[in-house]
Design a protein around this motif. Structure first.
Motif, short mmCIF file in Angstrom:
data_model
loop_
_atom_site.label_atom_id
_atom_site.label_comp_id
_atom_site.label_asym_id
_atom_site.label_seq_id
_atom_site.Cartn_x
_atom_site.Cartn_y
_atom_site.Cartn_z
N ALA A 155 88.20 58.05 10.54
CA ALA A 155 88.07 57.65 9.14
C ALA A 155 87.02 56.57 8.96
CB ALA A 155 89.42 57.16 8.61
N ARG A 156 86.86 55.71 9.97
CA ARG A 156 85.86 54.63 9.83
C ARG A 156 84.45 55.20 9.81
NH1 ARG A 156 88.23 50.80 14.48
NH2 ARG A 156 88.39 52.83 15.42
N ARG A 157 84.20 56.21 10.60
CA ARG A 157 82.87 56.84 10.57
C ARG A 157 82.66 57.60 9.27
NH1 ARG A 157 81.94 59.07 16.78
NH2 ARG A 157 81.48 57.01 17.69
N THR A 158 83.73 58.16 8.74
CA THR A 158 83.63 58.82 7.44
C THR A 158 83.22 57.82 6.37
OG1 THR A 158 85.33 60.41 8.10
CG2 THR A 158 84.87 60.21 5.74
N ARG A 159 83.81 56.63 6.43
CA ARG A 159 83.44 55.59 5.46
C ARG A 159 82.00 55.13 5.66
NH1 ARG A 159 88.85 54.04 6.53
NH2 ARG A 159 88.22 52.50 8.07
N LEU A 160 81.53 55.10 6.91
CA LEU A 160 80.14 54.75 7.17
C LEU A 160 79.20 55.78 6.55
CD1 LEU A 160 77.84 53.19 8.48
CD2 LEU A 160 78.36 54.36 10.64
N ILE A 161 79.54 57.05 6.69
CA ILE A 161 78.72 58.10 6.09
C ILE A 161 78.66 57.94 4.57
CG2 ILE A 161 78.59 60.60 5.68
CD1 ILE A 161 79.83 60.94 8.51
N ALA A 162 79.80 57.62 3.96
CA ALA A 162 79.81 57.40 2.51
C ALA A 162 78.92 56.21 2.14
CB ALA A 162 81.24 57.15 2.04
N SER A 163 78.93 55.17 2.97
CA SER A 163 78.10 54.00 2.71
C SER A 163 76.62 54.35 2.82
CB SER A 163 78.46 52.87 3.67
OG SER A 163 77.76 51.69 3.37
N ILE A 164 76.28 55.17 3.81
CA ILE A 164 74.90 55.63 3.93
C ILE A 164 74.50 56.45 2.71
CG2 ILE A 164 73.32 57.11 5.27
CD1 ILE A 164 74.84 56.24 7.78
N GLY A 165 75.45 57.24 2.20
CA GLY A 165 75.18 58.00 0.98
C GLY A 165 74.86 57.10 -0.21
N THR A 166 75.59 55.99 -0.33
CA THR A 166 75.32 55.03 -1.40
C THR A 166 73.94 54.41 -1.23
OG1 THR A 166 77.68 54.52 -1.57
CG2 THR A 166 76.15 52.91 -2.51
N LEU A 167 73.58 54.07 0.00
CA LEU A 167 72.26 53.51 0.26
C LEU A 167 71.17 54.53 -0.07
CD1 LEU A 167 70.34 51.36 1.44
CD2 LEU A 167 70.83 52.30 3.71
N THR A 168 71.40 55.78 0.28
CA THR A 168 70.43 56.84 -0.01
C THR A 168 70.21 56.98 -1.51
OG1 THR A 168 71.17 58.01 1.98
CG2 THR A 168 69.89 59.27 0.37
#
Length: 446
Positions: free
Chosen positions: A58-71
């Motif tokens: 789940a923590r990596r899933t949240r990281l991916i979501a954060s990268i999506g926000t940055l994108t």
């Protein structure tokens, strides 16, 4: 998640380009081009995740979501994506893996290059270096943060961390001063490899070699060898936790693996489930179950109590940190002799202790050596079971007690119905069950 990850990676490549290629032009302007290298770093990390197979963390899933926000911020003309960059770096750090810590450091380096006076960027850089075991470099970054930080209260945690890192380095310097001259060839070689500037894991290995070789060469009666052993123990302690008394532990004393082993040695232990039936029988004056529980040397209860009376005897309370922000949970105000808090990664565990411990509610608190007994190589060292979900707190306590091997007896009381453990956990217990008592719903392991 596979499609989402692939789509996000495509978007990142479209905005930032691939490594070694210029970013494609975007009509209508866009964010500061200096942010695009950071986005490329995120793209490289996404590509590595995509190649590693299905995501279950789940923590990596949240990281991916954060990268999506940055994108999204980087693809919006005129947007200031700097805050999104810092949040992505922090999310990478919170994910806990080495690759994620390296990503956090790379993003922090980009952030400090973009804004040299950003205290948040320098704090992130220090935290990432610290997580990677690069203590001396972390001190430099932390000091840059402190030079920009005007809030004295917000500076205290960083100041304590700097003091801890320096103290650990000082132990290495003193150890080297003891044996720079007069040591044998092998010990001299170990001393030459040891330095406070090494990454933490390498310094620990070199320090271990020096202690081993000097002990073999001079014997444990040598005063300098005894001092070296004390320095080594202090270095290991400082590497695991900050030397904070009241701010971190709520006025309690820390207890580690040796202390817990001594505490339970030769004693009878019971884990009591928090169920309506058990709680009702405990409250009833003169009930057989209340008398049974009172007869044990140590009574253990787990997690937050929903049914157990507030004044119910609790010699050891154990809980597991769960959720996205475990430091925001209810405070641990139930009185307990010892409180063990299981959790990972280390920064979240520290923050939870600072936020949720109540001064005076416990006499001792488990230190960092006890925060992840199932997966710590120094204890059980098991691989995390993919897809099986986190272990229950009761099971973690049972495995820890079994590993310590010193209690005279360990019983479970009330673990039926809603309090039942998972099938895998019950299978482990069943293989070690000595007897059961249906009348008291008791399972005896020893």
């Amino acid at each position: 998640m596979g499609q989402t990850l692939t789509g996000l990676l495509t978007s990142v490549r479209a905005i930032a380009g691939r490594p070694g290629t210029p970013a494609p032009g975007r009509p209508g302007g866009g964010p500061d081009p200096a942010l695009l290298p950071a986005l490329r770093l995120c793209g490289d990390h996404l590509a590595a995740l995509a190649a590693s197979g299905p995501l279950t963390d789940a923590r990596r899933t949240r990281l991916i979501a954060s990268i999506g926000t940055l994108t999204t911020a980087c693809s919006t003309p005129g947007a200031d994506a700097f805050d999104a960059l810092l949040r992505t770096g922090q999310q990478a750090l919170d994910s806990g893996g080495d690759a994620e810590a390296r990503l956090a450091l790379a993003l922090a380096e980009e952030a400090t290059a973009l804004r040299t006076r950003s205290k948040g960027a320098w704090r992130l850089r220090g935290n990432a270096l610290d997580a990677l075991g690069r203590g001396e470099e972390a001190i430099t970054a932390y000091e840059r943060h402190l030079a920009l930080q005007r809030n004295i209260a917000a500076s205290r945690d960083v100041e304590r961390r700097i003091a801890t890192l320096r103290a650990a380095g000082d132990r290495i310097d003193e150890a080297l001063a003891l044996f720079r001259a007069g040591a044998g060839t092998e010990a001299s070689g170990a001393a030459a490899r040891l330095s406070r500037h090494l990454p933490a894991a390498e310094a620990r290995a070199a320090f271990t070699d020096l202690v081993r070789l000097l002990t073999a060469e001079r014997g444990t009666a040598d005063p300098a060898v005894r001092r070296l052993a004390a320095l080594y123990a202090e270095h290991r302690r400082l590497s695991d936790r900050d030397p904070m008394a009241d701010p971190l532990l709520g006025g309690a004393e820390p207890i580690g693996v040796p202390g817990l082993r001594r505490l339970v040695a030769g004693r009878t232990v019971c884990l009591v489930a928090d169920t309506p039936r058990t709680a009702e029988q405990e409250r009833r004056p003169g009930s057989p179950l209340a008398a049974l529980i009172e007869g044990y040397d140590l009574v253990v209860r787990c997690d937050e109590a929903h049914h157990t009376a507030p004044a119910a005897r609790t010699d050891l309370h154990a809980c597991t940190l769960r959720g996205d922000a475990p430091w925001k949970g209810p405070r641990w105000d139930r009185r307990a002799g010892v409180r063990l808090v299981f959790g990972d990664p280390l920064p979240q565990w520290r923050l939870a202790l600072r936020s949720r411990l109540v001064p005076g509610a416990q006499d001792r608190v488990g230190d960092a050596s006890l925060r992840r007994p199932l997966h710590d190589p120094a204890l059980l060292g098991e691989e995390a079971a993919g897809g099986a979900g986190p272990a229950s707190t009761a099971y973690t306590v049972l495995r820890l007690l079994d590993f310590l091997g010193t209690p005279a007896r360990v019983d479970l009381i009330g673990f039926e119905g809603p309090a039942a453990l998972s099938p895998g956990e019950r299978e482990w217990i069943g293989a070690r069950t000595g007897n059961t008592d249906d009348a008291a719903v008791r399972i005896s392991l020893r």
